[in-house]
Scaffold this motif. Structure first.
Motif, PDB file in Angstrom:
ATOM      1  N   TYR A 220       0.820  -1.209   0.000  1.00  0.00           N
ATOM      2  CA  TYR A 220       0.000   0.000   0.000  1.00  0.00           C
ATOM      3  C   TYR A 220       0.857   1.265   0.000  1.00  0.00           C
ATOM      4  CZ  TYR A 220      -3.053  -3.659   1.828  1.00  0.00           C
ATOM      5  OH  TYR A 220      -3.734  -4.827   2.014  1.00  0.00           O
ATOM      6  N   ARG A 221       0.271   2.318  -0.536  1.00  0.00           N
ATOM      7  CA  ARG A 221       0.962   3.611  -0.535  1.00  0.00           C
ATOM      8  C   ARG A 221       0.639   4.387   0.733  1.00  0.00           C
ATOM      9  NH1 ARG A 221       0.221   8.839  -1.983  1.00  0.00           N
ATOM     10  NH2 ARG A 221      -1.949   8.472  -2.580  1.00  0.00           N
ATOM     11  N   THR A 222      -0.635   4.670   0.960  1.00  0.00           N
ATOM     12  CA  THR A 222      -1.022   5.390   2.178  1.00  0.00           C
ATOM     13  C   THR A 222      -1.884   4.498   3.059  1.00  0.00           C
ATOM     14  OG1 THR A 222      -3.043   6.321   1.217  1.00  0.00           O
ATOM     15  CG2 THR A 222      -0.994   7.580   0.949  1.00  0.00           C
ATOM     16  N   ASP A 245      -5.396   4.166   1.274  1.00  0.00           N
ATOM     17  CA  ASP A 245      -5.440   2.921   0.504  1.00  0.00           C
ATOM     18  C   ASP A 245      -5.774   1.724   1.375  1.00  0.00           C
ATOM     19  OD1 ASP A 245      -4.685   4.337  -1.773  1.00  0.00           O
ATOM     20  OD2 ASP A 245      -2.546   4.073  -1.365  1.00  0.00           O
ATOM     21  N   ALA A 246      -5.336   1.753   2.619  1.00  0.00           N
ATOM     22  CA  ALA A 246      -5.605   0.658   3.543  1.00  0.00           C
ATOM     23  C   ALA A 246      -5.871   1.230   4.930  1.00  0.00           C
ATOM     24  CB  ALA A 246      -4.426  -0.321   3.585  1.00  0.00           C
ATOM     25  N   VAL A 262     -14.929   7.410  12.566  1.00  0.00           N
ATOM     26  CA  VAL A 262     -13.851   6.429  12.383  1.00  0.00           C
ATOM     27  C   VAL A 262     -13.781   5.860  10.968  1.00  0.00           C
ATOM     28  CG1 VAL A 262     -14.034   5.801  14.814  1.00  0.00           C
ATOM     29  CG2 VAL A 262     -15.200   4.385  13.104  1.00  0.00           C
ATOM     30  N   GLY A 263     -14.732   6.243  10.101  1.00  0.00           N
ATOM     31  CA  GLY A 263     -14.744   5.697   8.750  1.00  0.00           C
ATOM     32  C   GLY A 263     -15.417   4.343   8.687  1.00  0.00           C
ATOM     33  N   SER A 264     -15.490   3.802   7.487  1.00  0.00           N
ATOM     34  CA  SER A 264     -16.166   2.511   7.286  1.00  0.00           C
ATOM     35  C   SER A 264     -15.258   1.453   6.667  1.00  0.00           C
ATOM     36  CB  SER A 264     -17.391   2.709   6.391  1.00  0.00           C
ATOM     37  OG  SER A 264     -17.008   3.258   5.123  1.00  0.00           O
ATOM     38  N   LYS A 265     -14.125   1.866   6.124  1.00  0.00           N
ATOM     39  CA  LYS A 265     -13.220   0.925   5.452  1.00  0.00           C
ATOM     40  C   LYS A 265     -12.364   0.168   6.464  1.00  0.00           C
ATOM     41  CE  LYS A 265     -10.952   2.349   1.800  1.00  0.00           C
ATOM     42  NZ  LYS A 265      -9.939   3.017   0.953  1.00  0.00           N
ATOM     43  N   MET A 371       2.115  -1.738  10.056  1.00  0.00           N
ATOM     44  CA  MET A 371       1.779  -0.958   8.867  1.00  0.00           C
ATOM     45  C   MET A 371       2.984  -0.212   8.306  1.00  0.00           C
ATOM     46  SD  MET A 371      -1.227  -1.950   8.425  1.00  0.00           S
ATOM     47  CE  MET A 371      -2.106  -0.927   7.243  1.00  0.00           C
ATOM     48  N   MET A 372       3.943   0.124   9.129  1.00  0.00           N
ATOM     49  CA  MET A 372       5.178   0.711   8.609  1.00  0.00           C
ATOM     50  C   MET A 372       5.920  -0.278   7.719  1.00  0.00           C
ATOM     51  SD  MET A 372       6.577   2.834  11.941  1.00  0.00           S
ATOM     52  CE  MET A 372       8.018   3.562  11.089  1.00  0.00           C
TER      53      MET A 372
END
Length: 448
Positions: A220-222, A245-246, A262-265, A371-372
């Motif tokens: 992933y990029r972002t 992206d993730a 918090v978003g949905s993804k 994630m890093m």
């Protein structure tokens, strides 16, 4: 004169008798008054005593219930578990608890307290809440110490250092003045992602090869790391979070009903072993664990004895993992290698002169470094508190404790300080959004 001589003695006798009767009546009246007074006074004292006894009895019962509910949690919630008996895939081990451990159970911040307990928890005193702001401001500046914490959390941290459940023996160097680039290069070098595979024993002998999916790699990029902190409520960050992206989420934290904040993804969900083992979390049926990548973890001993870990994990995650992989082989599902977990702890300890809690790092810090490894850029939300700071532990639960923010069992305070020192976020982003920005490993250039 004769009549007068006859009447006066009789009159005097009558008056004397009347005076005696009056005195007697007065005495009786006073005795009656005192009797009534003592009667009501004694009744009130008795009632007060009964009320106090009932209150104490209820308080003791409530305390016993709370302690009992905490005691059945896995060692994520039982820091003093020293003797355990393996029961089965969904049963908690029986644990021995020294007396001083009783108060410590409230400090475990995985969000695993019983629902009936959560409903009755009161907010902490305002004085304690106010004191936390000095710690928050210290984190914003990148300068904070455990000495700023309240006495309760300081004592809990000291107790965990003394107990050393996982037999941690750190032999590395300690340095408190590494700059941002030095920390980033250290974490890139020492915290390369590692998940359980079938090449090591006892897993090779147990036939894990067909169960373990291919190694997780950068994709992933972002990326957004969305913590479960109560401070994310009323943030209106949902749209910004979903633009990545993730998106990584933790344990059983829902997005449904909280999308605005918090978003949905959800792309990846990192779960501690209790999520797998405790039926309360409905791992086999809940939709929040479906159609995403799952990453589970459970701490082994600091010596990374895999045989001992498999035989006696904090929670039995292996049987549920095997069942899930057999039933849903197409769903990516990984178990983090314990060496990865303890490498993160080593990194945190190496960057402070204070003795941190010798317990595994928090799910939050594990998820950030995960994630890093996978992303070019990582935005982390409400790991370091914003101006919305609250002692509400999780946005989806009504439970209040400053330990959820600053740590007692986990070395959260030191983890957050380290993340702040690595961040490139603007001060306004930190204060208004609780947002820090970190480069992925692929974007960290280190000297050879």
């Amino acid at each position: 004169m004769i009549l007068q001589d006859f009447l006066l003695p009789g009159l005097r006798h009558v008056m004397k008798q009347s005076a005696q009767l009056l005195l007697l009546a007065l005495l009786v009246w006073m005795l009656l008054l005192f009797a009534v007074f003592f009667y009501f006074t004694d009744s009130q004292v008795t009632q007060l005593h009964r009320t106090t006894s009932i209150f104490n009895s209820e308080s003791q019962h409530s305390t016993h219930v709370q302690r009992s509910s905490r005691a059945i949690m896995a060692s994520h919630n039982a820091p003093w578990a020293m003797f355990a008996e393996r029961r089965g895939p969904f049963q908690r081990k029986q644990v021995f608890q020294p007396p001083r451990a009783v108060e410590e159970f409230q400090f475990r911040n995985f969000g695993k307290r019983r629902k009936e307990y959560r409903k009755n928890v009161m907010k902490p005193p305002e004085t304690e809440f106010s004191k936390t702001w000095s710690v928050v401001r210290g984190l914003w500046k990148g300068q904070v110490s455990s000495k700023l914490l309240g006495q309760r959390l300081q004592q809990a941290m000291k107790n965990y250092v003394l107990s050393n459940k996982y037999k941690v023996l750190y032999k590395g160097q300690r340095k408190a003045n590494n700059d941002r680039q030095e920390i980033l290069c250290q974490i890139k070098e020492q915290a390369q992602l590692r998940t359980l595979n079938s090449s090591e024993q006892p897993f090779a002998h147990l036939g894990f090869q067909p169960l373990v999916p291919p190694q997780l790699q950068q994709a992933y990029r972002t990326c957004a790391v969305v913590t479960s902190a109560g401070a994310i409520l009323k943030s209106s960050l949902g749209r910004e979070i979903d633009s990545h992206d993730a998106v990584l989420r933790f344990n059983a934290a829902p997005s449904k009903g909280y999308e605005k904040d918090v978003g949905s993804k959800t792309t990846i969900r990192i779960i501690n072993s209790q999520i797998l083992a405790n039926p309360q979390h409905r791992f086999n049926s809940s939709l929040i664990y479906k159609n995403i990548t799952l990453v589970a973890w459970d701490p082994a001993p600091y010596t990374i004895d895999l045989h001992k870990w498999y035989q006696n994990p904090d929670y039995d995650l292996f049987n549920p993992y095997i069942t899930q992989r057999k039933n849903f082989p197409e769903q990516p599902f990984y178990i983090l290698h314990p060496s990865f977990i303890w490498k993160l702890w080593d990194i945190v300890q190496s960057n402070t002169l204070e003795d941190i809690q010798p317990n595994p790092p928090s799910s939050g810090f594990i998820g950030i470094v995960l994630m890093m490894n996978l992303c070019e850029e990582v935005d982390v939300y409400e790991y370091i508190p914003s101006m919305r700071k609250t002692d509400l532990c999780h946005y989806h639960e009504k439970y209040y404790d400053a330990a959820c923010t600053f740590g007692a069992y986990h070395p959260l305070l030191y983890e957050k300080l380290l993340v702040k020192r690595m961040s490139t976020a603007f001060e306004q982003d930190l204060k208004k959004k609780g947002k820090v920005t970190l480069p992925g490993f692929s974007k960290i250039n280190c000297p050879l």
